[in-house]
Design a protein around this motif. Structure first.
Motif, PDB file in Angstrom:
ATOM      1  N   ASP A  31       0.847  -1.197   0.000  1.00  0.00           N
ATOM      2  CA  ASP A  31       0.000   0.000   0.000  1.00  0.00           C
ATOM      3  C   ASP A  31       0.882   1.246   0.000  1.00  0.00           C
ATOM      4  O   ASP A  31       1.053   1.923   1.015  1.00  0.00           O
ATOM      5  CB  ASP A  31      -0.923  -0.011   1.221  1.00  0.00           C
ATOM      6  N   HIS A  32       1.455   1.496  -1.171  1.00  0.00           N
ATOM      7  CA  HIS A  32       2.372   2.631  -1.341  1.00  0.00           C
ATOM      8  C   HIS A  32       2.088   3.231  -2.714  1.00  0.00           C
ATOM      9  O   HIS A  32       1.862   2.495  -3.676  1.00  0.00           O
ATOM     10  CB  HIS A  32       3.825   2.147  -1.251  1.00  0.00           C
ATOM     11  N   PRO A  33       2.104   4.568  -2.837  1.00  0.00           N
ATOM     12  CA  PRO A  33       1.725   5.184  -4.120  1.00  0.00           C
ATOM     13  C   PRO A  33       2.675   4.913  -5.278  1.00  0.00           C
ATOM     14  O   PRO A  33       2.383   5.307  -6.404  1.00  0.00           O
ATOM     15  CB  PRO A  33       1.670   6.682  -3.791  1.00  0.00           C
ATOM     16  N   ALA A  38      -2.308   0.583  -5.609  1.00  0.00           N
ATOM     17  CA  ALA A  38      -2.533   1.267  -4.338  1.00  0.00           C
ATOM     18  C   ALA A  38      -3.214   2.608  -4.575  1.00  0.00           C
ATOM     19  O   ALA A  38      -4.161   2.984  -3.854  1.00  0.00           O
ATOM     20  CB  ALA A  38      -1.206   1.465  -3.610  1.00  0.00           C
ATOM     21  N   ARG A  42      -7.101   3.383  -3.399  1.00  0.00           N
ATOM     22  CA  ARG A  42      -7.325   4.474  -2.443  1.00  0.00           C
ATOM     23  C   ARG A  42      -8.160   5.597  -3.057  1.00  0.00           C
ATOM     24  O   ARG A  42      -8.922   6.265  -2.342  1.00  0.00           O
ATOM     25  CB  ARG A  42      -5.983   5.016  -1.943  1.00  0.00           C
ATOM     26  N   TYR A 270      -1.436  11.705  -3.873  1.00  0.00           N
ATOM     27  CA  TYR A 270      -0.295  11.212  -3.094  1.00  0.00           C
ATOM     28  C   TYR A 270      -0.451  11.445  -1.599  1.00  0.00           C
ATOM     29  O   TYR A 270       0.391  10.994  -0.813  1.00  0.00           O
ATOM     30  CB  TYR A 270       1.003  11.838  -3.613  1.00  0.00           C
ATOM     31  N   TYR A 274      -2.275   6.142   2.632  1.00  0.00           N
ATOM     32  CA  TYR A 274      -1.525   4.915   2.372  1.00  0.00           C
ATOM     33  C   TYR A 274      -0.811   4.444   3.641  1.00  0.00           C
ATOM     34  O   TYR A 274      -0.338   5.258   4.441  1.00  0.00           O
ATOM     35  CB  TYR A 274      -0.472   5.155   1.283  1.00  0.00           C
ATOM     36  N   LYS A 276       1.939   2.862   3.291  1.00  0.00           N
ATOM     37  CA  LYS A 276       3.326   2.994   2.825  1.00  0.00           C
ATOM     38  C   LYS A 276       4.197   1.839   3.327  1.00  0.00           C
ATOM     39  O   LYS A 276       5.338   2.026   3.781  1.00  0.00           O
ATOM     40  CB  LYS A 276       3.905   4.351   3.211  1.00  0.00           C
TER      41      LYS A 276
END
Length: 636
Positions: A31-33, A38, A42, A270, A274, A276
């Protein structure tokens, strides 16, 4: 905010009976942009949707574990094409995968998007599927597939999906959700920019640009090259038109590209909640290595007007530069300092090209980017506007944040763009503050003939950059080196040009530890050259190094200094008519001792011994250079 549901228990804990969307991905769940799925998941959650994730499914039970979504399944192969992930350029199976648990390969199927879609269709025949991500985006038209060594139809045909989202999908997915919420089916949604669909020929939109059909480009290489050029020419959000391509009794329709995000929209995408991190379920298996490269890095831009022919960015992210605001980037930097494991180092503040913060010229906002032309190659456009001031100011502010020791730039730096900046302030601060011992740049080759086919600047630009880099490095009292990315066997590169590159490396004392063979990935201009033997923009013939022995020679020349490469380098030099590079002179690539070569037409080398005349030549070279060259200090 927690991770999104990956099990029925997760759904139960959140009081969810049915998910609105289920995302199926070829990557482990991170779960990171920097992972496309992800962002998409989101974005939907931000719209009020319930979204679940199925990562790297294998069995039917894996696909069924979250039940059936209310609207549709969303399928992606992951951050990279599954075939590139699974195979080397030599078509050998990879056993590692940075985007899988424990870094182990084999967790995603070949042609993952198609496999996932067919399985979902079998298990949920009444539920529609939309596809996206790099694998789908670059295979949206009929395309040459390197691994099958043939032209394949649009991935929409093979997968059976109802809609394909190409490019960066934040705006597209939100618009898609709104239409689905109004009661439409995927198969009825044909009006969203940045999407492709199949329809009956009678429904073909008026005014569309039509490229040759799948059947024609499969058989006619000139038609394929022409179609490739047409597809690239319509990838501008300002003037790009709807494109169509017939596939049998169906018509593939590509709507014009989605508009770019505004800066506030980019910031918002961004700044979503998240985690991350990779999902805790992977902890026992060693985590997901791919997070290490981005965990303490920041993306500040998107797109690249550099437009290299072997790169997929122009067809996927686009050539227009999109940027996040300084405030958003700095806030993310502050957040990074509070993360567990932060040791004071921000590994990157970049993007596809780190030092782009504006359009390449002033007309692009209204007129779009020039069709069929490049902003930087073979020479910078006279209209080019170079400005590093905003990026430099942002880096200075990040450096001043409490607990930040160093801020590095590790993603691509366009050195040709830097060299056009009349003010060297950014150059000097880059060298003094933002290089972690080595700065990676991408000249790719030394032959200007090959560089023209790559869409890269001429090598003299790199040489000028190199001089400045070491000048400023010396001035600030540091020991830092350039690490150039180099490519062998690109279309247009004969043994002659490969030798030219080796001579360049020797002259500049560059000894690459790793070399890259050209990889014909789906959708690029260079791949079209590889398949057709034609330059799509000139329709002139291009030499293609296909023979495995020649490709081996080209690779070996890049590492001519390795003992294990000596014999094959010698063969390459003789083949290129460059015996002058075998000897003891300072410009020679290898010495003649120990060579076991067959006699060629000139009869100069036979049975591992030099003929008397050639031996005398070698001896004279050795005398002039004082015998065998001493090894220079390895700088690269």
């Amino acid at each position: 905010m927690p991770f999104l549901p990956i099990s029925k228990q997760d759904m139960k804990d959140r009081g969810i009976d049915q998910l609105d969307f289920i995302c199926v991905t070829g990557d482990a769940y991170v779960d990171h942009p920097s992972f496309g799925i992800a962002i998409i998941s989101r974005m939907l959650e931000n719209c009020g949707c319930n979204v679940g994730i199925i990562a790297q499914p294998v069995t039917d039970e894996d696909f069924k574990k979250l039940g059936e979504p209310k609207y549709c399944f969303l399928v992606t192969g992951g951050n990279i094409d599954s075939m590139v992930s699974n195979y080397t350029v030599f078509k050998k199976k990879r056993w590692d995968d940075a985007y899988s648990e424990g870094g182990k390969g084999g967790k995603r199927p070949d042609r993952a998007v198609t496999v996932y879609c067919k399985t979902l269709t079998r298990l949920f025949p009444d539920k529609e599927i939309a596809i996206g991500g790099l694998e789908a985006s670059l295979r949206r038209f009929a395309h040459y597939d390197y691994w099958a060594d043939k032209v394949m139809p649009s991935i929409l045909v093979d997968s059976g999906a109802k809609l394909l989202m190409y490019g960066m999908g934040e705006l597209t997915i939100v618009q898609l959700y709104r239409e689905l919420a109004e009661g439409k089916k995927l198969s009825e949604i044909h009006d969203i920019r940045g999407t492709c669909y199949l329809t009956e020929p009678k429904n073909t939109p008026l005014g569309a640009v039509q490229c040759d059909s799948f059947e024609i480009v499969s058989e006619n290489k000139k038609a394929y090259a022409k179609s490739c050029r047409q597809q690239y020419d319509e990838q501008d959000e300002v003037y790009g038109k709807t494109m169509v391509q017939r596939h049998g009794n169906m018509m593939l329709v590509q709507n014009p590209p989605q508009r770019s995000l505004t800066q506030s929209e980019f910031d918002k995408a961004y700044e979503l909640p998240y985690m991350k991190a990779y999902h805790p379920c992977y902890e026992k298996g060693g985590g997901v290595p791919g997070i290490k490269e981005v965990e303490f890095s920041i993306t500040h831009n998107r797109g690249c007007f550099g437009y290299c022919n072997f790169c997929s960015i122009a067809l996927h992210q686009g050539r227009r530069i999109q940027t996040r605001s300084e405030e958003s980037v700095i806030n993310e930097a502050i957040d990074l300092t509070k993360k567990p494991g932060f040791k004071g180092y921000i590994h990157d503040v970049g993007g596809p090209t780190a030092n782009f913060r504006r359009t390449s010229c002033d007309k692009q906002e209204k007129a779009g980017l020039c069709k069929g032309k490049k902003c930087l190659a073979p020479e910078p456009c006279p209209a080019l506007k170079v400005d590093h001031s905003e990026y430099l100011e942002m880096l200075r502010k990040i450096r001043s944040i409490k607990n930040v020791k160093r801020v590095f730039i590790r993603s691509g730096i366009r050195y040709d763009y830097m060299m056009k900046d009349k003010n060297d302030e950014f150059f000097k601060e880059l060298v003094e503050h933002h290089v972690s011992g080595q700065l990676k740049v991408a000249p790719e080759h030394a032959s200007n003939k090959v560089l023209d086919l790559m869409g890269k600047p001429h090598i003299e630009v790199y040489e000028d950059f190199e001089k400045k880099f070491y000048k400023y490095t010396k001035e600030c009292g540091k020991e830092q080196y350039l690490v150039p990315y180099l490519m062998s066997s690109h279309p247009g590169c004969t043994i002659k040009e490969a030798v030219e590159l080796a001579v360049f490396l020797k002259k500049h004392n560059i000894r690459p530890e790793q070399v890259q063979d050209f990889y014909p990935t789906p959708g690029t201009i260079s791949t079209a050259m590889y398949y057709t033997g034609l330059d799509p923009y000139t329709m002139q013939e291009v030499y293609i190094p296909r023979d495995p022995k020649e490709k081996e020679m080209q690779r070996a020349l890049l590492q001519y200094y390795k003992k294990e490469n000596k014999q094959i380098v010698a063969k390459a030099l003789i083949r290129a008519g460059r015996r002058d590079l075998i000897g003891y002179g300072k410009e020679c690539l290898i010495t003649p001792d120990g060579l076991a070569l067959q006699q060629d037409r000139k009869g100069a080398v036979k049975n591992g011994k030099n003929s008397s005349s050639k031996a005398k030549t070698y001896q004279r070279q050795g005398n002039k250079s004082g015998g065998r060259n001493k090894m220079q200090k390895k700088k690269h």
